[in-house]
Design an enzyme around this catalytic site. Structure first.
Site, PDB file in Angstrom:
ATOM      1  N   TYR A  33       4.967  -0.744   4.161  1.00  0.00           N
ATOM      2  CA  TYR A  33       5.762  -1.925   4.283  1.00  0.00           C
ATOM      3  C   TYR A  33       6.925  -1.828   3.886  1.00  0.00           C
ATOM      4  O   TYR A  33       8.090  -2.000   4.544  1.00  0.00           O
ATOM      5  CB  TYR A  33       4.927  -3.188   3.805  1.00  0.00           C
ATOM      6  CG  TYR A  33       5.754  -4.387   4.024  1.00  0.00           C
ATOM      7  CD1 TYR A  33       5.238  -5.329   5.265  1.00  0.00           C
ATOM      8  CD2 TYR A  33       6.462  -5.083   3.130  1.00  0.00           C
ATOM      9  CE1 TYR A  33       5.804  -6.346   5.400  1.00  0.00           C
ATOM     10  CE2 TYR A  33       7.006  -6.323   3.427  1.00  0.00           C
ATOM     11  CZ  TYR A  33       6.694  -7.039   4.713  1.00  0.00           C
ATOM     12  OH  TYR A  33       7.278  -8.445   4.995  1.00  0.00           O
ATOM     13  N   SER A  81      12.870  -7.816   4.689  1.00  0.00           N
ATOM     14  CA  SER A  81      12.167  -8.465   3.724  1.00  0.00           C
ATOM     15  C   SER A  81      13.058  -8.096   2.361  1.00  0.00           C
ATOM     16  O   SER A  81      13.688  -7.308   2.468  1.00  0.00           O
ATOM     17  CB  SER A  81      10.835  -7.955   3.523  1.00  0.00           C
ATOM     18  OG  SER A  81      10.254  -8.287   2.429  1.00  0.00           O
TER      19      SER A  81
HETATM   20  P1  NAD Z   1       2.657 -14.018  10.699  1.00  0.00           P
HETATM   21  O1  NAD Z   1       1.438 -13.082  10.365  1.00  0.00           O
HETATM   22  O2  NAD Z   1       2.479 -15.587  10.411  1.00  0.00           O
HETATM   23  O3  NAD Z   1       2.997 -13.774  12.175  1.00  0.00           O
HETATM   24  C1  NAD Z   1       3.383 -12.304  12.506  1.00  0.00           C
HETATM   25  C2  NAD Z   1       3.551 -12.475  13.805  1.00  0.00           C
HETATM   26  O4  NAD Z   1       3.756 -11.041  14.356  1.00  0.00           O
HETATM   27  C3  NAD Z   1       2.465 -13.202  14.837  1.00  0.00           C
HETATM   28  O5  NAD Z   1       2.985 -13.894  15.930  1.00  0.00           O
HETATM   29  C4  NAD Z   1       1.596 -11.896  15.382  1.00  0.00           C
HETATM   30  O6  NAD Z   1       0.841 -12.422  16.578  1.00  0.00           O
HETATM   31  C5  NAD Z   1       2.823 -10.859  15.694  1.00  0.00           C
HETATM   32  N1  NAD Z   1       2.419  -9.593  15.924  1.00  0.00           N
HETATM   33  C6  NAD Z   1       1.726  -8.804  14.867  1.00  0.00           C
HETATM   34  N2  NAD Z   1       1.459  -7.781  15.256  1.00  0.00           N
HETATM   35  C7  NAD Z   1       1.943  -7.614  16.436  1.00  0.00           C
HETATM   36  C8  NAD Z   1       2.160  -6.691  17.347  1.00  0.00           C
HETATM   37  N3  NAD Z   1       1.806  -5.346  17.581  1.00  0.00           N
HETATM   38  N4  NAD Z   1       3.022  -6.950  18.645  1.00  0.00           N
HETATM   39  C9  NAD Z   1       3.291  -8.138  18.839  1.00  0.00           C
HETATM   40  N5  NAD Z   1       3.288  -9.083  17.850  1.00  0.00           N
HETATM   41  C10 NAD Z   1       2.620  -9.108  16.854  1.00  0.00           C
HETATM   42  O7  NAD Z   1       3.767 -13.369   9.796  1.00  0.00           O
HETATM   43  P2  NAD Z   1       5.037 -13.947   9.112  1.00  0.00           P
HETATM   44  O8  NAD Z   1       4.670 -14.125   7.571  1.00  0.00           O
HETATM   45  O9  NAD Z   1       5.761 -14.978   9.836  1.00  0.00           O
HETATM   46  O10 NAD Z   1       6.088 -12.684   9.243  1.00  0.00           O
HETATM   47  C11 NAD Z   1       7.034 -12.433  10.151  1.00  0.00           C
HETATM   48  C12 NAD Z   1       8.054 -11.266   9.582  1.00  0.00           C
HETATM   49  O11 NAD Z   1       8.653 -11.816   8.574  1.00  0.00           O
HETATM   50  C13 NAD Z   1       7.324 -10.178   9.292  1.00  0.00           C
HETATM   51  O12 NAD Z   1       8.154  -8.991   9.838  1.00  0.00           O
HETATM   52  C14 NAD Z   1       7.124 -10.068   8.121  1.00  0.00           C
HETATM   53  O13 NAD Z   1       7.366  -8.606   7.366  1.00  0.00           O
HETATM   54  C15 NAD Z   1       8.535 -10.772   7.376  1.00  0.00           C
HETATM   55  N6  NAD Z   1       8.272 -11.315   6.146  1.00  0.00           N
HETATM   56  C16 NAD Z   1       7.356 -12.194   5.770  1.00  0.00           C
HETATM   57  C17 NAD Z   1       7.489 -12.657   4.523  1.00  0.00           C
HETATM   58  C18 NAD Z   1       6.485 -13.812   4.204  1.00  0.00           C
HETATM   59  O14 NAD Z   1       6.422 -14.078   3.002  1.00  0.00           O
HETATM   60  N7  NAD Z   1       5.753 -14.564   5.033  1.00  0.00           N
HETATM   61  C19 NAD Z   1       8.453 -12.356   3.560  1.00  0.00           C
HETATM   62  C20 NAD Z   1       9.431 -11.453   4.123  1.00  0.00           C
HETATM   63  C21 NAD Z   1       9.305 -10.787   5.256  1.00  0.00           C
END
Ligand code: NAD
Length: 260
Positions: free
Chosen positions: A155, A142
């Site tokens: 985080y 991130s």
């Molecule tokens: P999201 O909530 O849409 O998806 C998260 C996924 O992780 C889902 O499939 C969920 O079921 C799964 N998950 C959660 N807990 C779990 C567990 N204990 N075991 C297995 N699977 C689990 O989130 P997203 O926004 O797509 O985020 C994905 C990644 O990208 C994360 O690591 C997040 O920190 C990172 N990220 C997101 C953003 C953003 O703005 N959305 C920005 C930077 C980084």
């Protein structure tokens, strides 16, 4: 070039992970889907990806906070799909609270899902990659792996940890044809961020549009969400021969956030 290889994408039932899994499948990569959700919906997703792209797609419900389930997921992929060539550590959760009020159980949960799971998947998948002489590890960190924001102690700590783990693994395997990189997205409009928008709107008594403009995208100079598909495109690039010499990087994809 990566056609016929096998990739695990953790947390791929939603958001960025799903976009990455779809794009890898589109490139002919067999996929291990992972994450939570409604069982029938996940089975539909699994079957539709397999049919649309003509690749094997396996679902593992492994909980990324449980080391033994993580190890079993990697072993199942190797057994049933033949290998794990591409590993995308993407599963992650968020919790926002001042550090002195941060629930201790949430700290442990975020550190285990957002950071330790990456260690367990890599630790388990790496011997097979070494034996086959090729591997691509991409950790979805991130912008918060590079800079901090208040109220996100767990985080930010976890994502900085992911960047450190990425660099260490890259150095350890640098003489092989295995690379390990991190992608550092700014805000991507996924269910994770939609939850934050709702919470902030409630907390500040603001409209969701105003929260997006004035709170969420305040630190993102281009004032636009990153597209989940762009993260998938970058994963494909990092798996391509053009990226053979790219390893150990933490690539910002955040509209200029960390340029400040
Ligand atoms: P999201 O909530 O849409 O998806 C998260 C996924 O992780 C889902 O499939 C969920 O079921 C799964 N998950 C959660 N807990 C779990 C567990 N204990 N075991 C297995 N699977 C689990 O989130 P997203 O926004 O797509 O985020 C994905 C990644 O990208 C994360 O690591 C997040 O920190 C990172 N990220 C997101 C953003 C953003 O703005 N959305 C920005 C930077 C980084």
């Amino acid at each position: 070039m990566i056609q016929g290889k096998v990739g695990i994408v953790t947390g791929s039932t939603s958001g960025i992970g799903l976009a990455v899994a779809r794009q890898l499948a589109g490139a002919g990569v067999g996929i291990v889907l992972n994450g939570f959700g409604d069982a029938a919906g996940i089975e539909n997703l699994r079957a539709s990806l397999a049919e649309e792209y003509g690749v094997p797609v396996l679902y593992s419900g492994a909980d990324m906070s449980k080391p033994e389930e993580i190890v079993a997921m990697v072993e199942q992929a190797e057994r049933e799909l033949g290998s794990v060539d591409i590993l995308v550590n993407n599963a992650g959760i968020q919790h926002v609270a001042p550090v002195d009020e941060f629930p201790m159980a949430r700290w442990e949960q975020i550190l285990s899902i957002n950071l330790s799971s990456n260690f367990y998947t890599i630790r388990t998948a790496l011997p097979g990659m070494k034996a086959r002489g090729w591997g691509r590890i991409v950790n979805i960190a991130s912008a918060h792996g590079l800079v901090a924001s208040p109220f996100k102690s767990a985080y930010v700590a976890a994502k900085h940890g992911v960047v450190g783990l990425t660099r260490t693994v890259a150095l350890e395997v640098a003489e092989t044809d295995i690379t390990c990189n991190a992608i550092c997205p700014g805000y991507v409009k996924t269910p994770l961020v939609e939850g934050q928008i709702r919470d902030q709107a409630k907390a500040h008594g603001m409209s969701e549009d105003r929260v997006v403009r004035e709170v969420i995208l305040a630190s993102q100079p281009n004032k636009r969400f990153v597209e989940a598909q762009a993260i998938g495109d970058i994963v494909l690039f990092l798996c391509s021969p053009a990226a053979d010499a790219i390893t150990g990087i933490a690539l910002p994809v955040e509209g200029g956030w960390t340029a400040r």
